[in-house]
Design a protein around this motif. Structure first.
Motif, PDB file in Angstrom:
ATOM      1  N   ALA A 124      10.308  -6.385 -29.357  1.00  0.00           N
ATOM      2  CA  ALA A 124      10.868  -6.165 -28.028  1.00  0.00           C
ATOM      3  C   ALA A 124      10.403  -7.256 -27.066  1.00  0.00           C
ATOM      4  N   GLU A 125      11.150  -7.415 -26.026  1.00  0.00           N
ATOM      5  CA  GLU A 125      10.845  -8.389 -24.990  1.00  0.00           C
ATOM      6  C   GLU A 125      10.016  -7.695 -23.912  1.00  0.00           C
ATOM      7  N   PHE A 126       8.897  -8.285 -23.516  1.00  0.00           N
ATOM      8  CA  PHE A 126       8.100  -7.705 -22.434  1.00  0.00           C
ATOM      9  C   PHE A 126       8.068  -8.628 -21.229  1.00  0.00           C
ATOM     10  N   ILE A 127       8.110  -8.029 -20.069  1.00  0.00           N
ATOM     11  CA  ILE A 127       8.195  -8.797 -18.829  1.00  0.00           C
ATOM     12  C   ILE A 127       7.229  -8.210 -17.801  1.00  0.00           C
ATOM     13  N   ILE A 128       7.070  -8.918 -16.684  1.00  0.00           N
ATOM     14  CA  ILE A 128       6.412  -8.299 -15.538  1.00  0.00           C
ATOM     15  C   ILE A 128       7.425  -7.313 -14.965  1.00  0.00           C
ATOM     16  N   ASN A 129       7.002  -6.090 -14.703  1.00  0.00           N
ATOM     17  CA  ASN A 129       7.900  -5.133 -14.073  1.00  0.00           C
ATOM     18  C   ASN A 129       8.578  -5.819 -12.876  1.00  0.00           C
ATOM     19  N   PRO A 130       9.922  -5.809 -12.795  1.00  0.00           N
ATOM     20  CA  PRO A 130      10.616  -6.579 -11.749  1.00  0.00           C
ATOM     21  C   PRO A 130      10.133  -6.276 -10.329  1.00  0.00           C
ATOM     22  N   TYR A 131       9.805  -5.026 -10.059  1.00  0.00           N
ATOM     23  CA  TYR A 131       9.342  -4.685  -8.711  1.00  0.00           C
ATOM     24  C   TYR A 131       7.958  -5.268  -8.442  1.00  0.00           C
ATOM     25  N   ASP A 132       7.209  -5.523  -9.511  1.00  0.00           N
ATOM     26  CA  ASP A 132       5.891  -6.135  -9.346  1.00  0.00           C
ATOM     27  C   ASP A 132       6.009  -7.640  -9.100  1.00  0.00           C
ATOM     28  N   GLU A 133       7.123  -8.224  -9.524  1.00  0.00           N
ATOM     29  CA  GLU A 133       7.362  -9.633  -9.173  1.00  0.00           C
ATOM     30  C   GLU A 133       7.534  -9.759  -7.666  1.00  0.00           C
ATOM     31  N   TYR A 134       8.234  -8.792  -7.081  1.00  0.00           N
ATOM     32  CA  TYR A 134       8.349  -8.813  -5.614  1.00  0.00           C
ATOM     33  C   TYR A 134       6.959  -8.661  -4.998  1.00  0.00           C
ATOM     34  N   ALA A 135       6.137  -7.827  -5.601  1.00  0.00           N
ATOM     35  CA  ALA A 135       4.787  -7.589  -5.081  1.00  0.00           C
ATOM     36  C   ALA A 135       3.952  -8.867  -5.125  1.00  0.00           C
ATOM     37  N   VAL A 136       4.012  -9.570  -6.258  1.00  0.00           N
ATOM     38  CA  VAL A 136       3.229 -10.805  -6.397  1.00  0.00           C
ATOM     39  C   VAL A 136       3.737 -11.848  -5.394  1.00  0.00           C
ATOM     40  N   GLU A 137       5.048 -11.986  -5.311  1.00  0.00           N
ATOM     41  CA  GLU A 137       5.628 -12.958  -4.376  1.00  0.00           C
ATOM     42  C   GLU A 137       5.174 -12.667  -2.944  1.00  0.00           C
ATOM     43  N   GLU A 138       5.249 -11.404  -2.548  1.00  0.00           N
ATOM     44  CA  GLU A 138       4.874 -11.045  -1.178  1.00  0.00           C
ATOM     45  C   GLU A 138       3.397 -11.321  -0.939  1.00  0.00           C
ATOM     46  N   ALA A 139       2.583 -11.027  -1.924  1.00  0.00           N
ATOM     47  CA  ALA A 139       1.140 -11.272  -1.798  1.00  0.00           C
ATOM     48  C   ALA A 139       0.882 -12.754  -1.559  1.00  0.00           C
ATOM     49  N   ILE A 140       1.589 -13.589  -2.299  1.00  0.00           N
ATOM     50  CA  ILE A 140       1.402 -15.039  -2.152  1.00  0.00           C
ATOM     51  C   ILE A 140       1.839 -15.488  -0.753  1.00  0.00           C
TER      52      ILE A 140
ATOM     53  N   ALA B   8       7.884   1.542 -11.931  1.00  0.00           N
ATOM     54  CA  ALA B   8       7.886   0.768 -13.172  1.00  0.00           C
ATOM     55  C   ALA B   8       9.156   1.135 -13.924  1.00  0.00           C
ATOM     56  N   ILE B   9       9.888   0.135 -14.414  1.00  0.00           N
ATOM     57  CA  ILE B   9      11.202   0.438 -14.988  1.00  0.00           C
ATOM     58  C   ILE B   9      11.096   1.180 -16.316  1.00  0.00           C
ATOM     59  N   ASP B  10       9.926   1.176 -16.934  1.00  0.00           N
ATOM     60  CA  ASP B  10       9.792   1.953 -18.179  1.00  0.00           C
ATOM     61  C   ASP B  10       9.352   3.398 -17.896  1.00  0.00           C
ATOM     62  N   GLY B  11       8.171   3.558 -17.290  1.00  0.00           N
ATOM     63  CA  GLY B  11       7.664   4.914 -17.043  1.00  0.00           C
ATOM     64  C   GLY B  11       8.435   5.631 -15.947  1.00  0.00           C
ATOM     65  N   GLY B  12       8.783   4.875 -14.907  1.00  0.00           N
ATOM     66  CA  GLY B  12       9.719   5.379 -13.912  1.00  0.00           C
ATOM     67  C   GLY B  12       9.222   6.463 -12.981  1.00  0.00           C
ATOM     68  N   SER B  13       7.912   6.671 -12.862  1.00  0.00           N
ATOM     69  CA  SER B  13       7.456   7.776 -12.021  1.00  0.00           C
ATOM     70  C   SER B  13       7.289   7.373 -10.563  1.00  0.00           C
ATOM     71  N   GLY B  14       6.938   6.113 -10.307  1.00  0.00           N
ATOM     72  CA  GLY B  14       6.669   5.694  -8.933  1.00  0.00           C
ATOM     73  C   GLY B  14       5.430   6.334  -8.335  1.00  0.00           C
ATOM     74  N   GLN B  15       4.528   6.797  -9.175  1.00  0.00           N
ATOM     75  CA  GLN B  15       3.354   7.500  -8.644  1.00  0.00           C
ATOM     76  C   GLN B  15       2.152   6.614  -8.377  1.00  0.00           C
TER      77      GLN B  15
ATOM     78  N   ALA C 166       6.769  -2.345  -3.243  1.00  0.00           N
ATOM     79  CA  ALA C 166       7.863  -3.286  -3.022  1.00  0.00           C
ATOM     80  C   ALA C 166       9.187  -2.725  -3.512  1.00  0.00           C
ATOM     81  N   GLN C 167      10.182  -2.795  -2.653  1.00  0.00           N
ATOM     82  CA  GLN C 167      11.547  -2.427  -2.990  1.00  0.00           C
ATOM     83  C   GLN C 167      12.339  -3.718  -3.169  1.00  0.00           C
ATOM     84  N   GLN C 168      13.400  -3.637  -3.951  1.00  0.00           N
ATOM     85  CA  GLN C 168      14.277  -4.796  -4.083  1.00  0.00           C
ATOM     86  C   GLN C 168      14.749  -5.207  -2.700  1.00  0.00           C
ATOM     87  N   GLY C 169      14.849  -6.509  -2.443  1.00  0.00           N
ATOM     88  CA  GLY C 169      15.264  -6.967  -1.126  1.00  0.00           C
ATOM     89  C   GLY C 169      14.092  -7.469  -0.306  1.00  0.00           C
ATOM     90  N   LEU C 170      12.854  -7.190  -0.753  1.00  0.00           N
ATOM     91  CA  LEU C 170      11.671  -7.638  -0.008  1.00  0.00           C
ATOM     92  C   LEU C 170      11.614  -9.158   0.042  1.00  0.00           C
TER      93      LEU C 170
END
Ligand SMILES: Cc1cc2nc3c(=O)[nH]c(=O)nc-3n(C[C@H](O)[C@H](O)[C@H](O)COP(=O)(O)OP(=O)(O)OC[C@H]3O[C@@H](n4cnc5c(N)ncnc54)[C@H](O)[C@@H]3O)c2cc1C
Ligand SMILES: Cc1cc2nc3c(=O)[nH]c(=O)nc-3n(C[C@H](O)[C@H](O)[C@H](O)COP(=O)(O)OP(=O)(O)OC[C@H]3O[C@@H](n4cnc5c(N)ncnc54)[C@H](O)[C@@H]3O)c2cc1C
Lengths: 325, 257
Positions: free
Chosen positions: B29-45, B119-126, B176-180
């Motif tokens: 399988a292909e593993f990635i940084i959770n897409p919403y966490d990419e927004y998080a890293v970008e915003e942090a930078i 997280a797009i896999d676990g999906g709980s947002g907790q 982070a939500q999409q659009g950040l």
């Protein structure tokens, strides 16, 4: 062992959201015959208590305070914990809405409890209850059970059938006082883009448009079809990003999750993030020019064609049907 | 400013998914940084570039998550921490994940913590809000804008399509939500530099936690795929006839109109 369950009633524009009644139905299963206590939080909400009772709550407690006019996690957290201390429930049910998603993890952390989010179905009752929830963007499901501590779940709107309203049921609606103070967040402004008409997460029919509608005017025929069917309109991210419609219409992983009886996707390619928000719909119709579009993989019925031809024909056909009926 | 971004290595859900022995099959399988966490890293930078300070990316996972951490370092984060639970834990729920993260962060004096909305896999947002609560700091979820001014932040939050402007006290955790923002791609020099940036690896022991402290409260009993949908019926013939047939089917077969 039967359980006492508390259910958060969610209020929007002065009315209870449907998901609150669905949450009561979920609570009934979890309770195994135990008491169900509705909770209302806001600046003026106590009047909604009887309606929760008519949908199956045994009694209701309300926390009212001027600082609870707008949702904040601190304000609602304090209000909810005041109720929790008084009631000491064995189980808690919220709706999996923006509010429920924001508040439930905070309460779970305070209680050091597990939390099952976004439940779409419940098998078994009471201690045997097993919760079903989508994972991997809706491509798979898991069944989980709660091993210890409070049974805490949030339920996805429009998946669990509410109990029938019983206008003859009555019960006690009491108020609980709470100090709501030291709020670390203050809501300065709310821009409501609420669309007129039917609330999408509760609609039975949704007609959704994507980048294929090509412009704001392109939504007009979709709107007409939705009105005709008593439904709501929705959109893909593509349509929102292109400014054809407002973001409040967005369906998908980042937008709303919907489960209508009928979902009509017009000019939507069917990206996984979009499917995550609608693939549980009971019947899906896809209208797309491209026969290879991914949306056809989840559709029950598909028409390969130009939506600007197909939608007006559908409107005419359905009007005919209504005339003949 | 002392900034942390929480990053999860996730299964790329655009890939085909199958189940083996009651679990999602991960071979190949292909593993990635959770897409919403990419927004998080970008915003942090971006926050660091504006206000100064340091960005640390933090993940709980196995050795394999180093790859995602290096990607975040290549984007511009300064340091990475991997809490490796591979030897200690077979299962981990949101209670456990947030307990570990909060235990690590409790003496780090973070000013700002950015997580993904879900997280797009676990999906709980907790995990985000739980961590904030355990650290007893303020949080705002699903944000699309962030401006920091001293000990206050002005945040725009997406609430089912409505937007709320919130004034929030720091220290703060946001999700982070999409659009950040639009996350940057790591540049080649960025990738080179990332190889030399510090990546600390810890185990539960190192943060004074025991397996019992993070024992799951929620137990997964089964994983299954939704029933294979019968290939939908793509109608044929003259367009007008197709529409007639569709409306009949919706009325008489599907009974939804
Ligand atoms: C982290 C993340 C989160 C995301 N969240 C969401 C989300 O919540 N919701 C969401 O929808 N997307 C989301 N996306 C975006 C998603 O990946 C897609 O880009 C988006 O759904 C595409 O929108 P679309 O189908 O309208 O556009 P396109 O993919 O461009 O498809 C347009 C379709 O219209 C068809 N078409 C064109 N003209 C006509 C015509 N006249 N008649 C009939 N058909 C026509 C075309 O054949 C095509 O299939 C997310 C992406 C990321 C990375
Ligand atoms: C093999 C396997 C077995 C599992 N067994 C169980 C089980 O028995 N019971 C159970 O309840 N769950 C189980 N899970 C699910 C797992 O516990 C969750 O993935 C985890 O708790 C995080 O929850 P989430 O994915 O919903 O993240 P969310 O809460 O949706 O994530 C939100 C944000 O929190 C942050 N975050 C989340 N996870 C991490 C992380 N690991 N490191 C750093 N930041 C993070 C990220 O910023 C992310 O965007 C299992 C998963 C796997 C792969």
């Amino acid at each position: 062992m039967s359980k006492k369950v508390i259910v958060l009633g969610e209020v929007r524009d002065g009315a209870l959201r449907n998901v609150s009644f669905e949450a009561i139905a979920a609570a009934k299963k979890i309770s195994g015959g135990g008491e169900i206590v509705g909770v209302l939080i806001g600046d003026s909400v106590q009047n909604l208590g009887q309606e929760m009772i008519q949908y199956g709550a045994d009694r209701v407690v309300a926390v009212e305070h001027p600082h609870l006019k707008h949702y904040t996690s601190d304000g609602y957290g304090q209000a909810f914990m005041a109720v929790h201390e008084q009631e000491e429930p064995e189980a808690i049910v919220f709706g999996h809405t923006a509010l429920g998603k924001d508040l439930s993890p905070k309460i779970a952390a305070k209680l050091q409890s597990g939390l099952v989010s976004d439940v779409t179905d419940i098998e078994g009752e009471d201690d045997e209850a097993v919760f079903i929830r989508p994972i991997y963007s809706g491509k798979a499901f898991e069944k989980v059970k709660i091993n210890e501590g409070t049974v805490f779940v949030t339920v996805r709107p429009n998946n669990i059938e509410p109990l029938a309203q019983d206008a003859g049921r009555s019960g006690d609606v009491a108020s609980v006082s709470a100090d709501i103070q030291n709020l670390r967040s203050v809501v300065k402004d709310v821009v409501t883009k609420a669309t007129d008409g039917v609330d999408m997460s509760e609609a039975k029919v949704i007609v959704a448009g994507g980048r294929g509608v090509k412009g704001a005017e392109g939504f007009e025929p979709l709107k007409e079809l939705a009105d005709l069917l008593g439904g709501a309109i929705g959109a893909s991210r593509g349509a929102c990003d292109a400014d054809y419609c407002d973001y409040s219409l967005q369906i998908g992983q980042t937008g709303k999750v919907v489960t209508p009886d009928l979902y009509i996707a017009a000019g939507i390619s069917g990206a996984i993030q979009h499917l995550a928000g609608m693939s549980n719909s009971k019947v899906i119709v896809a209208i797309n020019k491209d026969p290879e579009a991914n949306i056809f993989k989840v559709a029950d019925y598909g028409i390969v064609g130009d939506l600007f031809e197909v939608i007006p024909m559908m409107i005419e056909e359905i009007k005919q049907l209504k005339v003949n009926a | 400013m002392n900034i942390y971004a929480l990053v999860k290595r996730t299964f790329d859900t655009e890939e085909k998914i199958s189940v083996q022995n009651g679990q999602i099959a991960e071979d190949g399988a292909e593993f990635i940084i959770n897409p919403y966490d990419e927004y998080a890293v970008e915003e942090a930078i971006r926050v660091r570039d504006e206000h100064g300070g340091e960005v640390t990316v933090l993940t709980i996972g196995s050795e394999e998550a180093e790859k995602q951490l290096r990607t975040a370092l290549a984007m511009g984060a300064d340091k990475a921490v991997l809490i490796n639970t591979e030897d200690d834990l077979d299962e981990l729920d949101e209670f456990g994940a947030s307990t570990i993260i909060a235990e690590y962060l409790k003496d780090k004096d973070a000013d700002l913590i950015i997580a993904g909305n879900v997280a797009i896999d676990g999906g709980s947002g907790q995990v985000g809000p739980r961590v904030a609560e355990l650290l007893d700091i303020n949080y705002v979820t699903t944000i699309t804008e962030l401006k920091i001014d001293g000990d206050k932040a002005t945040v725009v939050r997406d609430v089912e399509g409505d937007s709320e402007t919130i004034e929030a006290q720091m220290p703060l955790l946001v999700t982070a939500q999409q659009g950040l923002n639009d996350p940057r791609y790591p540049s080649l020099p960025g990738i080179m530099k990332a190889k030399k940036k510090p990546l600390e690896e810890l185990e539960l022991d190192d943060i004074d936690l025991d397996e019992d402290d993070v024992e799951v409260k929620v137990e997964r009993v089964d994983v299954f795929l939704p029933p294979e949908k019968q290939a939908g019926r793509v109608l044929e013939g003259d367009l007008q006839d197709q529409v007639k047939e569709l409306v009949q089917l919706l009325r008489n077969e599907a009974k939804v109109i």
